[in-house]
Design a protein around this motif. Structure first.
Motif, PDB file in Angstrom:
ATOM      1  N   VAL A 192       0.847  -1.185   0.000  1.00 31.14           N
ATOM      2  CA  VAL A 192       0.000   0.000   0.000  1.00 31.14           C
ATOM      3  C   VAL A 192       0.887   1.241   0.000  1.00 31.14           C
ATOM      4  CG1 VAL A 192      -1.724   1.330   1.288  1.00 31.14           C
ATOM      5  CG2 VAL A 192      -1.896  -1.167   1.185  1.00 31.14           C
ATOM      6  N   GLU A 193       0.575   2.180  -0.863  1.00 28.86           N
ATOM      7  CA  GLU A 193       1.354   3.411  -0.979  1.00 28.86           C
ATOM      8  C   GLU A 193       0.905   4.395   0.106  1.00 28.86           C
ATOM      9  OE1 GLU A 193       4.400   5.554  -2.168  1.00 28.86           O
ATOM     10  OE2 GLU A 193       3.900   3.613  -3.101  1.00 28.86           O
ATOM     11  N   ALA A 194       1.751   4.572   1.131  1.00 30.76           N
ATOM     12  CA  ALA A 194       1.461   5.490   2.226  1.00 30.76           C
ATOM     13  C   ALA A 194       2.780   5.874   2.893  1.00 30.76           C
ATOM     14  CB  ALA A 194       0.521   4.847   3.250  1.00 30.76           C
ATOM     15  N   THR A 195       2.827   7.071   3.472  1.00 32.12           N
ATOM     16  CA  THR A 195       4.062   7.568   4.085  1.00 32.12           C
ATOM     17  C   THR A 195       4.574   6.627   5.156  1.00 32.12           C
ATOM     18  OG1 THR A 195       3.363   9.858   3.675  1.00 32.12           O
ATOM     19  CG2 THR A 195       5.105   9.502   5.314  1.00 32.12           C
ATOM     20  N   GLU A 196       3.691   6.139   6.011  1.00 39.79           N
ATOM     21  CA  GLU A 196       4.107   5.257   7.098  1.00 39.79           C
ATOM     22  C   GLU A 196       4.536   3.869   6.604  1.00 39.79           C
ATOM     23  OE1 GLU A 196      -0.417   5.045   6.748  1.00 39.79           O
ATOM     24  OE2 GLU A 196       1.168   6.575   6.666  1.00 39.79           O
ATOM     25  N   GLU A 197       4.268   3.585   5.347  1.00 42.24           N
ATOM     26  CA  GLU A 197       4.624   2.284   4.782  1.00 42.24           C
ATOM     27  C   GLU A 197       5.965   2.303   4.042  1.00 42.24           C
ATOM     28  OE1 GLU A 197       2.909  -0.756   4.816  1.00 42.24           O
ATOM     29  OE2 GLU A 197       1.723   0.161   6.400  1.00 42.24           O
ATOM     30  N   GLN A 198       6.667   3.441   4.044  1.00 42.52           N
ATOM     31  CA  GLN A 198       7.913   3.560   3.287  1.00 42.52           C
ATOM     32  C   GLN A 198       8.967   2.521   3.680  1.00 42.52           C
ATOM     33  OE1 GLN A 198       8.528   5.100   0.629  1.00 42.52           O
ATOM     34  NE2 GLN A 198       6.813   6.497   0.483  1.00 42.52           N
ATOM     35  N   PRO A 199       9.186   2.243   4.983  1.00 45.60           N
ATOM     36  CA  PRO A 199      10.185   1.217   5.325  1.00 45.60           C
ATOM     37  C   PRO A 199       9.857  -0.154   4.738  1.00 45.60           C
ATOM     38  CG  PRO A 199       9.666   2.567   7.237  1.00 45.60           C
ATOM     39  CD  PRO A 199       8.665   2.925   6.188  1.00 45.60           C
ATOM     40  N   LYS A 200       8.599  -0.554   4.796  1.00 47.04           N
ATOM     41  CA  LYS A 200       8.192  -1.840   4.216  1.00 47.04           C
ATOM     42  C   LYS A 200       8.329  -1.813   2.694  1.00 47.04           C
ATOM     43  CE  LYS A 200       4.907  -2.907   7.906  1.00 47.04           C
ATOM     44  NZ  LYS A 200       3.484  -3.158   8.253  1.00 47.04           N
ATOM     45  N   LYS A 201       8.064  -0.660   2.115  1.00 43.31           N
ATOM     46  CA  LYS A 201       8.183  -0.514   0.659  1.00 43.31           C
ATOM     47  C   LYS A 201       9.632  -0.706   0.219  1.00 43.31           C
ATOM     48  CE  LYS A 201       7.349   3.043  -2.906  1.00 43.31           C
ATOM     49  NZ  LYS A 201       6.827   4.403  -3.114  1.00 43.31           N
ATOM     50  N   TRP A 263       9.759  13.750  12.912  1.00 41.97           N
ATOM     51  CA  TRP A 263      10.540  12.520  12.792  1.00 41.97           C
ATOM     52  C   TRP A 263      10.339  11.618  14.007  1.00 41.97           C
ATOM     53  CZ3 TRP A 263      11.579  12.517   7.974  1.00 41.97           C
ATOM     54  CH2 TRP A 263      11.962  13.680   7.321  1.00 41.97           C
ATOM     55  N   TYR A 264       9.152  11.609  14.546  1.00 38.72           N
ATOM     56  CA  TYR A 264       8.834  10.803  15.733  1.00 38.72           C
ATOM     57  C   TYR A 264       9.135   9.326  15.490  1.00 38.72           C
ATOM     58  CZ  TYR A 264       5.849   8.246  19.041  1.00 38.72           C
ATOM     59  OH  TYR A 264       5.362   7.367  19.986  1.00 38.72           O
ATOM     60  N   GLU A 265       9.780   8.709  16.501  1.00 34.03           N
ATOM     61  CA  GLU A 265      10.096   7.283  16.448  1.00 34.03           C
ATOM     62  C   GLU A 265       9.318   6.558  17.557  1.00 34.03           C
ATOM     63  OE1 GLU A 265      10.704   3.958  15.739  1.00 34.03           O
ATOM     64  OE2 GLU A 265      12.256   4.921  14.525  1.00 34.03           O
ATOM     65  N   PRO A 266       8.286   5.784  17.209  1.00 38.62           N
ATOM     66  CA  PRO A 266       7.489   5.075  18.229  1.00 38.62           C
ATOM     67  C   PRO A 266       8.334   4.149  19.106  1.00 38.62           C
ATOM     68  CG  PRO A 266       6.368   5.043  16.111  1.00 38.62           C
ATOM     69  CD  PRO A 266       7.743   5.589  15.857  1.00 38.62           C
ATOM     70  N   ASP A 267       9.411   3.587  18.562  1.00 38.79           N
ATOM     71  CA  ASP A 267      10.274   2.691  19.332  1.00 38.79           C
ATOM     72  C   ASP A 267      11.500   3.413  19.875  1.00 38.79           C
ATOM     73  OD1 ASP A 267       8.796   0.282  19.097  1.00 38.79           O
ATOM     74  OD2 ASP A 267       9.457   0.078  17.030  1.00 38.79           O
ATOM     75  N   TRP A 268      11.334   4.679  20.253  1.00 40.94           N
ATOM     76  CA  TRP A 268      12.454   5.488  20.722  1.00 40.94           C
ATOM     77  C   TRP A 268      13.161   4.863  21.917  1.00 40.94           C
ATOM     78  CZ3 TRP A 268      12.010   6.936  25.772  1.00 40.94           C
ATOM     79  CH2 TRP A 268      10.710   6.931  26.318  1.00 40.94           C
ATOM     80  N   TYR A 306      11.334   0.212  11.357  1.00 39.29           N
ATOM     81  CA  TYR A 306      11.125   1.324  12.278  1.00 39.29           C
ATOM     82  C   TYR A 306      10.364   2.431  11.546  1.00 39.29           C
ATOM     83  CZ  TYR A 306      14.303  -1.091  15.401  1.00 39.29           C
ATOM     84  OH  TYR A 306      14.879  -2.029  16.218  1.00 39.29           O
ATOM     85  N   ALA A 307      10.326   3.607  12.115  1.00 37.20           N
ATOM     86  CA  ALA A 307       9.524   4.684  11.535  1.00 37.20           C
ATOM     87  C   ALA A 307      10.092   5.176  10.207  1.00 37.20           C
ATOM     88  CB  ALA A 307       9.414   5.846  12.523  1.00 37.20           C
ATOM     89  N   THR A 313      16.655  -0.077   7.231  1.00 36.05           N
ATOM     90  CA  THR A 313      17.657  -0.809   6.451  1.00 36.05           C
ATOM     91  C   THR A 313      18.937  -0.997   7.257  1.00 36.05           C
ATOM     92  OG1 THR A 313      16.757   0.085   4.381  1.00 36.05           O
ATOM     93  CG2 THR A 313      18.982  -0.839   4.311  1.00 36.05           C
ATOM     94  N   GLY A 314      19.380   0.070   7.926  1.00 41.80           N
ATOM     95  CA  GLY A 314      20.590  -0.041   8.741  1.00 41.80           C
ATOM     96  C   GLY A 314      20.446  -1.055   9.858  1.00 41.80           C
ATOM     97  N   SER A 315      19.253  -1.162  10.431  1.00 43.54           N
ATOM     98  CA  SER A 315      19.036  -2.085  11.555  1.00 43.54           C
ATOM     99  C   SER A 315      19.175  -3.542  11.138  1.00 43.54           C
ATOM    100  CB  SER A 315      17.653  -1.846  12.164  1.00 43.54           C
ATOM    101  OG  SER A 315      16.623  -2.319  11.311  1.00 43.54           O
TER     102      SER A 315
END
Length: 344
Positions: A192-201, A263-268, A306-307, A313-315
């Motif tokens: 799904v094309e969405a901002t929050e989906e960029q890492p999965k994309k 740039w909020y990170e939910p897993d901060w 992550y967010a 990718t680095g993780s």
């Protein structure tokens, strides 16, 4: 005297006969009891067998659970995939040692074919056609020239986009129409094309690319980045002897725990008291070697995001024997919003 003796003999004979009859009756009773018990046990066994068969039949009809055999087969398949990845890494090490050519791959038909140098995915989204057209005019060939670049320079270029949440709507149709004209898209149907989906994309792009093209490197680029193709190819070529390579403009950066921050990170909380990210390549442009792309593909279900896509990718490479290369040519000239970066 005679009479008394006769009476005594008859009495003893009567007692012996009665004893024999009692024994016979007891034996008959025991035999009948044995036959009865055996019959009941046989009947119970048949009943249990019938119930087990009926239960198996009902479970077989439902197919609601994966059998133990199927589970073992899945586990065995995954183990084979991991072994294949290990063999690929060993092969890359052999190339580094000079035992196998980096440029040639045996296809099993008696001929050798030059491996693609890099597959570049230009991450784009709906409403960014002006950006795509600007890229096509500036540094991305179109039509026959695009295919010529693949054949002569070993560089594959594609825009990468997902699908609308409302599948088949006008947004999807616009991309499909554009792709029919240019034939330069990777459309990720399952994303799904969405901002929050960029890492999965980004993860899905690497999976798709490594399963479609056999390349030395796989690169991710944003659609507001200017890329000097020749300079990029030359830079990547200097790292062909490094099998597990992660190339980019390396940075860390602050982890923001405030939900209202851009740039909020939910897993901060996972990044320690200092609230600083680990070293990772900036998301504007970075490249990974073939072995790392294969690692992502094989372990896709285990790699979390992550967010932000660059942090994600680095993780994935933390804890692996990966060479991080801080390449200044991949750094942006400006970090201002909407700026155009340069890889020259």
């Amino acid at each position: 005297m005679h009479t008394r003796g006769g009476s005594s003999s008859r009495g003893q004979s009567g007692l012996g006969f009665g004893s024999r009859v009692s024994s016979l009756l007891l034996a008959m009773f025991a035999t009948m009891a044995t036959i009865y018990v055996a019959g009941r046990l046989w009947q119970d066994a048949e009943t249990r067998l019938h119930l087990v068969e009926e239960l198996d039949e009902r479970i077989g009809q439902g197919k609601s659970a994966v059998s133990v055999d199927d589970t073992l087969k899945i586990i065995a398949c995954r183990e084979q995939q991991k072994r294949l990845s290990a063999v690929e890494m060993e092969l890359a090490a052999a190339r580094q040692a000079g035992f196998v050519s980096n440029k040639l791959v045996d296809k099993g038909d008696g001929h050798s074919k030059k491996r693609i140098l890099v597959v570049i995915g230009i991450i784009t989204t709906f409403g960014r056609k002006k950006n795509r057209d600007a890229i096509r005019k500036a540094w991305m060939p179109t039509g026959a020239a695009l295919k010529k670049m693949e054949d002569e320079k070993g560089i594959v270029l594609r825009f990468v986009i997902g699908r609308s949440a409302n599948r088949g709507d006008s947004l999807d149709r616009e991309i499909d129409n554009e792709n029919r004209q240019t034939n330069d898209f990777i459309v990720l149907d399952g994303q799904v094309e969405a901002t929050e989906e960029q890492p999965k994309k980004s993860k899905l792009f690497f999976i798709h690319a490594v399963e479609t093209w056999d390349a030395e490197f796989y690169a991710k680029v944003n659609d507001d980045v200017y890329v000097n193709i020749d300079a990029l190819g030359a830079t990547l070529s200097t790292h062909l002897d490094k099998p597990r390579t992660y190339i980019g403009c390396m940075k860390s950066g602050e982890v923001f725990s405030e939900p209202t921050h851009k740039w909020y990170e939910p897993d901060w909380w996972k990044f320690g008291d200092a609230k600083s990210y680990f070293r990772h390549a900036s998301g504007e442009i970075y490249a990974i070697s073939r072995a790392l792309a294969q690692f992502i593909s094989i372990n896709r279900s285990l790699l979390r995001t992550y967010a932000h896509d660059d942090v994600s990718t680095g993780s994935w490479f933390i804890g692996l024997d990966v060479q991080h290369i801080d390449e200044s040519k991949f750094c942006c000239s400006s970090w201002a919003t909407g700026s155009i970066c340069a890889a020259v």
